[in-house]
Design a protein around this motif. Sequence first.
Motif, mmCIF file in Angstrom:
data_model
loop_
_atom_site.group_PDB
_atom_site.id
_atom_site.type_symbol
_atom_site.label_atom_id
_atom_site.label_comp_id
_atom_site.label_asym_id
_atom_site.label_seq_id
_atom_site.Cartn_x
_atom_site.Cartn_y
_atom_site.Cartn_z
ATOM 1 N N ALA A 37 0.933 -1.225 -0.032
ATOM 2 C CA ALA A 37 0.093 -0.105 0.069
ATOM 3 C C ALA A 37 0.888 1.168 -0.048
ATOM 4 O O ALA A 37 0.324 2.349 -0.087
ATOM 5 N N GLY A 38 2.162 1.082 0.137
ATOM 6 C CA GLY A 38 3.057 2.181 0.282
ATOM 7 C C GLY A 38 2.995 2.851 1.519
ATOM 8 O O GLY A 38 3.340 3.999 1.742
ATOM 9 N N ALA A 39 2.520 2.429 2.534
ATOM 10 C CA ALA A 39 2.208 2.961 3.828
ATOM 11 C C ALA A 39 3.408 2.316 4.931
ATOM 12 O O ALA A 39 4.325 1.701 4.355
ATOM 13 N N VAL A 40 3.351 3.036 6.178
ATOM 14 C CA VAL A 40 4.640 2.643 6.958
ATOM 15 C C VAL A 40 4.004 2.142 8.373
ATOM 16 O O VAL A 40 3.033 2.318 8.557
ATOM 17 N N ARG A 41 4.645 0.818 8.558
ATOM 18 C CA ARG A 41 4.202 0.230 9.892
ATOM 19 C C ARG A 41 4.591 1.008 10.963
ATOM 20 O O ARG A 41 5.931 1.419 11.002
ATOM 21 N N ARG A 42 4.068 1.031 12.063
ATOM 22 C CA ARG A 42 4.209 1.512 13.454
ATOM 23 C C ARG A 42 3.725 0.497 14.475
ATOM 24 O O ARG A 42 2.592 0.432 15.062
ATOM 25 N N PRO A 43 4.781 -0.294 14.562
ATOM 26 C CA PRO A 43 4.435 -1.396 15.675
ATOM 27 C C PRO A 43 4.327 -1.068 17.003
ATOM 28 O O PRO A 43 5.112 -0.313 17.424
ATOM 29 N N VAL A 44 3.500 -1.618 17.824
ATOM 30 C CA VAL A 44 3.412 -1.532 19.344
ATOM 31 C C VAL A 44 3.635 -3.023 19.838
ATOM 32 O O VAL A 44 2.977 -3.814 19.531
ATOM 33 N N LEU A 45 4.606 -2.821 20.893
ATOM 34 C CA LEU A 45 5.217 -4.409 21.383
ATOM 35 C C LEU A 45 4.137 -4.850 22.224
ATOM 36 O O LEU A 45 3.554 -4.195 23.177
ATOM 37 N N GLU A 99 -0.487 5.054 22.667
ATOM 38 C CA GLU A 99 -0.879 6.323 22.474
ATOM 39 C C GLU A 99 0.313 6.938 21.609
ATOM 40 O O GLU A 99 -0.148 8.013 20.564
ATOM 41 N N ALA A 100 1.470 6.785 21.852
ATOM 42 C CA ALA A 100 2.769 7.338 21.211
ATOM 43 C C ALA A 100 2.886 7.097 19.736
ATOM 44 O O ALA A 100 3.424 7.772 18.983
ATOM 45 N N ALA A 101 2.345 5.746 19.474
ATOM 46 C CA ALA A 101 2.636 5.435 18.143
ATOM 47 C C ALA A 101 1.601 6.061 17.133
ATOM 48 O O ALA A 101 1.618 6.233 15.991
ATOM 49 N N ILE A 102 0.685 6.655 17.699
ATOM 50 C CA ILE A 102 -0.282 7.653 16.891
ATOM 51 C C ILE A 102 0.095 8.853 16.519
ATOM 52 O O ILE A 102 0.430 9.591 17.522
ATOM 53 N N GLY A 103 0.341 9.222 15.443
ATOM 54 C CA GLY A 103 0.804 10.603 14.864
ATOM 55 C C GLY A 103 -0.197 11.210 13.988
ATOM 56 O O GLY A 103 -1.199 10.447 13.644
ATOM 57 N N PRO A 104 0.444 12.315 13.358
ATOM 58 C CA PRO A 104 -0.537 13.114 12.226
ATOM 59 C C PRO A 104 -0.757 12.327 11.057
ATOM 60 O O PRO A 104 -1.641 12.591 10.370
ATOM 61 N N ARG A 105 0.196 11.340 10.707
ATOM 62 C CA ARG A 105 0.067 10.540 9.399
ATOM 63 C C ARG A 105 -0.529 9.074 9.738
ATOM 64 O O ARG A 105 -0.730 8.332 8.635
#
Length: 390
Positions: free
Chosen positions: A135-143, A157-163
């Motif tokens: 999808a051309g997206a970026v993963r932000r994994p939470v452990l 909460e910290a993994a969630i950002g403007p993008r």
Amino acid sequence: MVERAPYLTTRLQGFGATIFAEMSALAVRTGAINLGQGFPDTDGPPEVLQAAVDAIGGGRNQYPPGIGIPELRHAVSNHQKRFYDLSYDPDSEVLITAGATEAIASALISLCEVGDEVVCFEPYYDSYAAGIAMAGAVRRPVLLRGPKSSYVPEELEAAIGPRTRLILLNSPHNPTGKVYSRAELEHVAELAIRHDLLVVTDEVYEHIVYEGEHIPLATLPGMRERTVTISSGGKTFSTTGWKIGWVCATPELVTAVRTSKQFLTYVSGGPFQYAIAEGLNLGDDYFRSLAGGLRERRDRLSAGLADAGFDVWNSAGTYFVTTHLAPMGETDGVAFCWSLPERCGVVAVPSVVFYDSKDVGRPLVRFACCKRPEVIAEAAGRLATLRASG
Ligand code: PMP
Ligand code: GLN
């Protein structure tokens, strides 16, 4: 330095053969018992199998409608109502896909802009990383941490950002066997609403729960309209090769997901769609007994692994049991899994492939419990020789 794969687009560099294909090939090559890839070694309910035979014999062999046959869309809608009191219009809010895998990939491709971020939990099912990359997206994994596989709320909460575009959530969870609690799901829902995010849920193990309860995220207040609920018939009817999956969501979300899905496969598995419809219409007893039969195997496998010296994590659902190698004096799950067929004739999956945090995943190994009791018993006996041989 990892070598660059020739021809392959940059987006998919690093995605080699799936670990499941590699480990199943290893099992075939060595004749070992395959507790790697999660598929049952017995067939599903006879009436479901017969429905597929009847559909093929009865001339149901051409393209089904793009969104799936009406019988199956109605059966999915009725299933969501019967088990979760969720109402989905079978004509505009249900989409049949080529397994959950296609549903997940289509959702990611259809819903993400290039550069959007997808928050997921690690370890994650292997197709998530590839779907996000496609999808051309970026993963932000939470452990998910430790034997209880709990996450730190502040880290989510910290993994969630403007993008951030969406959260991808899998419960019951492969590979850990975690079943998300209501409190955890409420936290996810609260964040999704606060940040106006979509959530894609992978619920393929919805009927394989040993402890606790499967709660679809879409049942929580304010979540139905922002959740793309995905499941499939493979696990529920022991027909993993049929690849019949589905999506339930609002008409707008279903239309978006369908837009990429129709150009990936258009449709698939026509006759099997009739058979999975038959399966979804089975009585409550069938769905209840599914987890009961598997629970004994989970128990037998977990006990066998503990006897063999593994640190065994409790599995509350799915086909899988996770172990930590530390008490065996081992640190590297990959090396361990490649040597296991030779050492004792068993195949397992190194969990590190499901992690971005490689140090956390390295000593973990996943075993599948969805095999006949005698196969589990034989595997346990073989694993016990590890302890004896030191
Ligand atoms: N999600 C999870 C968590 C899985 O374990 C699997 C493997 N069965 C899938 C999705 C893929 O499901 P399907 O075979 O229906 O594509
Ligand atoms: N879901 C299965 C597992 O986790 C594998 C499915 C596949 O091979 N893609 O073992």
